[in-house]
Design an enzyme around this catalytic site. Structure first.
Site, mmCIF file in Angstrom:
data_model
loop_
_atom_site.group_PDB
_atom_site.id
_atom_site.type_symbol
_atom_site.label_atom_id
_atom_site.label_comp_id
_atom_site.label_asym_id
_atom_site.label_seq_id
_atom_site.Cartn_x
_atom_site.Cartn_y
_atom_site.Cartn_z
ATOM 1 C CG LEU A 159 -2.235 -1.218 0.957
ATOM 2 C CD1 LEU A 159 -2.781 -1.016 2.423
ATOM 3 C CD2 LEU A 159 -3.079 -0.843 0.258
ATOM 4 C CB CYS A 191 1.263 0.022 7.034
ATOM 5 S SG CYS A 191 2.165 1.563 6.709
ATOM 6 C CG HIS A 192 -1.134 -3.269 6.242
ATOM 7 N ND1 HIS A 192 -1.086 -1.939 5.066
ATOM 8 C CD2 HIS A 192 -2.136 -3.010 6.117
ATOM 9 C CE1 HIS A 192 -1.970 -1.299 5.729
ATOM 10 N NE2 HIS A 192 -2.973 -2.041 6.151
ATOM 11 N N GLY A 193 2.923 -5.362 8.139
ATOM 12 C CA GLY A 193 3.936 -5.769 8.533
ATOM 13 C C GLY A 193 4.213 -6.980 7.287
ATOM 14 N N PRO A 205 1.272 -9.268 2.959
ATOM 15 C CG PRO A 205 0.189 -7.100 3.721
ATOM 16 C CD PRO A 205 1.545 -8.312 4.424
#
Length: 174
Positions: free
Chosen positions: A120, A138-140, A153
């Site tokens: 992202l 943010c999302h690992g 992701p």
């Protein structure tokens, strides 16, 4: 109306050609501003290529430069980081790439990557990931010491910019 005997053209044929040429010129004149506005802005063109010193970056350190509005990581990798990256060449990678394909030939100690997570667009942090590389907070998403995606992701490896090494310890991006 038929042409005159002998195949010569008439005034009417000449007027058709002149009118068509004038119409084509008018259309081109009106279309040019719309086509020209699609060119990059002058401030973007100014940032298309930058040069920066890399020879002052000590072993195990990285610097971040801004290029085309994005952070670029210039990392001076340690022998341990290089060995870990080469060991990961045979792992089951989501976006397969060897460590050798991620740097210039003969310059394995220098890794230059665009520091934007491919999930992202966050900026990953070095040294926090499970594989010794970068971790996107943010999302690992976890990247190894070669910038390859290993967990999380993100669908792709960290992107490689177009760059070249110059004499005098400089690198040119773009």
């Amino acid at each position: 109306m038929p042409a005159e005997p002998g195949g010569s053209s008439t005034k009417r044929d000449f007027l058709y050609i002149v009118t068509g040429a004038a119409a084509a010129g008018a259309v081109a004149t009106m279309a040019w501003p719309f086509i020209d506005q699609m060119n990059p802005a002058a401030d973007s063109l100014a940032l298309a290529t930058i040069e920066t010193d890399y020879d002052k970056v000590v072993l195990g350190q990285q610097i971040v430069v801004k290029w085309r509005g994005k952070p670029v990581f210039i990392r001076h990798r340690t022998p341990k980081e290089i060995a870990e990256a080469v060991a990961g060449d045979h792992a089951d990678l989501r976006d397969p790439a060897t460590d050798e394909s991620r740097h210039k030939p003969g310059m394995a100690e220098w890794l230059i990557i665009i520091g934007v997570c491919t999930h992202l667009g966050c900026v990953p942090t070095f040294g926090l990931g499970q594989y010794g590389g970068w971790l996107c907070p943010c999302h690992g998403s976890v990247y190894d010491t070669s910038g390859r995606i290993r967990k999380g992701p993100a669908p792709k490896n960290l992107y490689l910019p177009d760059y070249s090494f110059l004499p005098g310890g400089k690198v040119r991006l773009g």
